[in-house]
Scaffold this motif. Sequence first.
Motif, PDB file in Angstrom:
ATOM      1  N   VAL A  25      46.910 -23.400 -99.339  1.00  0.00           N
ATOM      2  CA  VAL A  25      48.373 -24.092 -99.363  1.00  0.00           C
ATOM      3  C   VAL A  25      48.643 -25.234-100.235  1.00  0.00           C
ATOM      4  CG1 VAL A  25      50.090 -24.854 -97.939  1.00  0.00           C
ATOM      5  CG2 VAL A  25      48.343 -23.114 -96.891  1.00  0.00           C
ATOM      6  N   PHE A  26      47.654 -26.415-100.047  1.00  0.00           N
ATOM      7  CA  PHE A  26      48.142 -27.559-100.757  1.00  0.00           C
ATOM      8  C   PHE A  26      48.280 -27.649-102.224  1.00  0.00           C
ATOM      9  CE2 PHE A  26      45.843 -29.860 -97.031  1.00  0.00           C
ATOM     10  CZ  PHE A  26      46.683 -29.512 -96.010  1.00  0.00           C
TER      11      PHE A  26
ATOM     12  N   CYS B 244      45.377 -37.139 -97.428  1.00  0.00           N
ATOM     13  CA  CYS B 244      44.219 -37.552 -98.251  1.00  0.00           C
ATOM     14  C   CYS B 244      44.323 -36.640 -99.378  1.00  0.00           C
ATOM     15  CB  CYS B 244      43.058 -37.197 -97.513  1.00  0.00           C
ATOM     16  SG  CYS B 244      42.747 -38.280 -96.340  1.00  0.00           S
ATOM     17  N   TYR B 245      44.838 -35.387 -99.424  1.00  0.00           N
ATOM     18  CA  TYR B 245      44.706 -34.325-100.572  1.00  0.00           C
ATOM     19  C   TYR B 245      45.475 -34.957-101.613  1.00  0.00           C
ATOM     20  CZ  TYR B 245      45.264 -30.077-103.367  1.00  0.00           C
ATOM     21  OH  TYR B 245      45.239 -29.198-104.390  1.00  0.00           O
ATOM     22  N   MET B 246      46.823 -35.409-101.081  1.00  0.00           N
ATOM     23  CA  MET B 246      47.872 -35.701-102.259  1.00  0.00           C
ATOM     24  C   MET B 246      47.443 -37.219-102.874  1.00  0.00           C
ATOM     25  SD  MET B 246      50.798 -34.222-102.391  1.00  0.00           S
ATOM     26  CE  MET B 246      51.344 -32.806-101.699  1.00  0.00           C
ATOM     27  N   ILE B 247      46.817 -38.071-102.324  1.00  0.00           N
ATOM     28  CA  ILE B 247      46.162 -39.190-102.670  1.00  0.00           C
ATOM     29  C   ILE B 247      45.076 -38.865-103.762  1.00  0.00           C
ATOM     30  CG2 ILE B 247      44.812 -41.275-102.148  1.00  0.00           C
ATOM     31  CD1 ILE B 247      47.772 -41.815-101.613  1.00  0.00           C
TER      32      ILE B 247
ATOM     33  N   GLU C  92      37.063 -29.990-105.171  1.00  0.00           N
ATOM     34  CA  GLU C  92      36.332 -31.008-104.696  1.00  0.00           C
ATOM     35  C   GLU C  92      36.911 -31.443-103.297  1.00  0.00           C
ATOM     36  OE1 GLU C  92      34.084 -34.982-105.777  1.00  0.00           O
ATOM     37  OE2 GLU C  92      35.409 -34.183-107.093  1.00  0.00           O
ATOM     38  N   THR C  93      36.122 -31.442-102.182  1.00  0.00           N
ATOM     39  CA  THR C  93      36.655 -32.187-101.076  1.00  0.00           C
ATOM     40  C   THR C  93      35.920 -33.483-101.116  1.00  0.00           C
ATOM     41  OG1 THR C  93      34.815 -31.184 -99.864  1.00  0.00           O
ATOM     42  CG2 THR C  93      36.759 -30.141-100.103  1.00  0.00           C
ATOM     43  N   LYS C  94      36.636 -34.506-100.110  1.00  0.00           N
ATOM     44  CA  LYS C  94      36.145 -35.761 -99.998  1.00  0.00           C
ATOM     45  C   LYS C  94      35.414 -35.925 -98.638  1.00  0.00           C
ATOM     46  CE  LYS C  94      37.435 -37.430-103.888  1.00  0.00           C
ATOM     47  NZ  LYS C  94      36.846 -38.038-104.828  1.00  0.00           N
ATOM     48  N   ARG C  95      34.542 -36.678 -98.306  1.00  0.00           N
ATOM     49  CA  ARG C  95      33.784 -37.049 -97.174  1.00  0.00           C
ATOM     50  C   ARG C  95      34.820 -37.773 -95.922  1.00  0.00           C
ATOM     51  NH1 ARG C  95      29.740 -33.730 -96.153  1.00  0.00           N
ATOM     52  NH2 ARG C  95      28.334 -33.681 -98.034  1.00  0.00           N
TER      53      ARG C  95
ATOM     54  N   HIS D 267      44.837 -36.247-105.371  1.00  0.00           N
ATOM     55  CA  HIS D 267      45.297 -35.422-106.640  1.00  0.00           C
ATOM     56  C   HIS D 267      46.361 -36.104-107.382  1.00  0.00           C
ATOM     57  CE1 HIS D 267      42.655 -32.692-104.491  1.00  0.00           C
ATOM     58  NE2 HIS D 267      42.258 -32.080-105.471  1.00  0.00           N
ATOM     59  N   GLY D 268      46.392 -37.368-107.406  1.00  0.00           N
ATOM     60  CA  GLY D 268      47.407 -37.853-108.231  1.00  0.00           C
ATOM     61  C   GLY D 268      48.739 -38.217-107.660  1.00  0.00           C
ATOM     62  N   ILE D 269      48.705 -38.016-106.497  1.00  0.00           N
ATOM     63  CA  ILE D 269      50.347 -38.716-105.830  1.00  0.00           C
ATOM     64  C   ILE D 269      49.671 -39.984-104.858  1.00  0.00           C
ATOM     65  CG2 ILE D 269      51.849 -38.316-104.176  1.00  0.00           C
ATOM     66  CD1 ILE D 269      52.086 -36.484-106.627  1.00  0.00           C
ATOM     67  N   GLY D 270      50.083 -41.151-105.575  1.00  0.00           N
ATOM     68  CA  GLY D 270      49.398 -42.211-104.994  1.00  0.00           C
ATOM     69  C   GLY D 270      50.157 -43.111-103.935  1.00  0.00           C
ATOM     70  N   ASP D 271      51.198 -42.555-103.572  1.00  0.00           N
ATOM     71  CA  ASP D 271      52.276 -43.136-102.495  1.00  0.00           C
ATOM     72  C   ASP D 271      52.913 -42.314-101.534  1.00  0.00           C
ATOM     73  OD1 ASP D 271      53.651 -45.257-101.432  1.00  0.00           O
ATOM     74  OD2 ASP D 271      55.168 -45.505-103.108  1.00  0.00           O
ATOM     75  N   VAL D 272      52.195 -42.241-100.334  1.00  0.00           N
ATOM     76  CA  VAL D 272      52.410 -41.318 -99.394  1.00  0.00           C
ATOM     77  C   VAL D 272      53.137 -41.889 -98.163  1.00  0.00           C
ATOM     78  CG1 VAL D 272      51.508 -39.580 -97.923  1.00  0.00           C
ATOM     79  CG2 VAL D 272      50.655 -39.434-100.185  1.00  0.00           C
ATOM     80  N   TRP D 273      53.991 -41.490 -97.715  1.00  0.00           N
ATOM     81  CA  TRP D 273      54.957 -42.000 -96.523  1.00  0.00           C
ATOM     82  C   TRP D 273      54.918 -40.788 -95.399  1.00  0.00           C
ATOM     83  CZ3 TRP D 273      57.369 -46.935 -96.703  1.00  0.00           C
ATOM     84  CH2 TRP D 273      57.459 -47.585 -98.113  1.00  0.00           C
TER      85      TRP D 273
END
Length: 356
Positions: free
Chosen positions: A344-345, A68-71, A3-6, A73-79
């Motif tokens: 890839v992701f 956005c993909y990481m956020i 599923e993709t997000k807007r 799909h369960g990775i709540g902290d991206v730097w």
Amino acid sequence: MIETKRYFDIRQVENAEVTTYTLMTIDDVELTLTRVQRSSDTDAVLMLHGLSSSSKMFTGREWYNLTCYMIDHGIGDVWLLDWRGSAEYGTKYVHREDSADDVAFKDIPLAVEFIQQQIENGLHIIGHCIGAMTLSMALAKGTIQHVKSAIITSIGLFPKLNNLTTAKLYAVPQLAEKLLDIDYFSMNADQVNPQDGQFMIHQLANLGSNECEHPTCKMLSFVWGTGHESTIFKHKHLPKETHERLEEYFGAVSSSYFRHFQKMLQHQAVVNTDASENYLDQVENIKTPMLLMTGKDNRCWHDAIQEYAKLLDRFFPSVNYEKFVIPDYSHNDVFMGKNAYLDVFPEVLAFIKKYS
């Protein structure tokens, strides 16, 4: 299908806070570090862009980007670190004599230490191109510690370019400095003054056949490849809107980096600036599990990742790595491709979660 997000803009990510930090290196380079956080209950991921690119390659708003993909799909902290070679800084740092060593041993350790002081859980790092090479150098030297996994994209501790690009790399930086009196290469034709030596470099990029007439695209192919074919990505993967705005994603490159790469290609090894140290000799210091990843049709570093994996298998079997060669992809399109979220992701995410 995933599923993709807007939303694609990181500042529109639902229930996430975006914070920007400024870090000062020991040699007075001001770096920007951005945090996109939805939760503090998960491991964190740091992303490192390539040379002449920026953190925008992970946050571009024309495609479902990796942040956005990481956020989602369960990775709540991206730097996101914009190290000293980032396009975000324009020409601010291009007149310095910086090298890959400065990125590996000043920028990356500073950001990693800062992040590890802020987070409660583990840290994973994704590096692309020179961001991946310098991450590998830092891991081998032990200047960063306690990293749970690392994704090394396109190049690790073994450099490889095609013969024409290698020959050009030996000549162009010195000729540009001595004959044209320029110490960097601009990717944006709109910012080139006809009275400046940059104009001649762009004219050289226009010579010969090229599959694309976009001036920034042609310059990217000239600097990083043969100049006769798209080097950084396959056009079919890039969103049309992104291709039209390439100058927003790629910036100026100091020739000092290319002089460092010359040493590496001369010695067929990732070495320091005076070639007194081969970082591959220290690869067994890397205890962090690695995913070596590249596009199968990479026209920039070609099969450098595959050759690196062969060296690890033959001489350093204790190094923990997996390999992911992405069919039909090239270089930057593995992150900036419009379908990278499908092709890839998921593999990147699965590797991170495996070691979370």
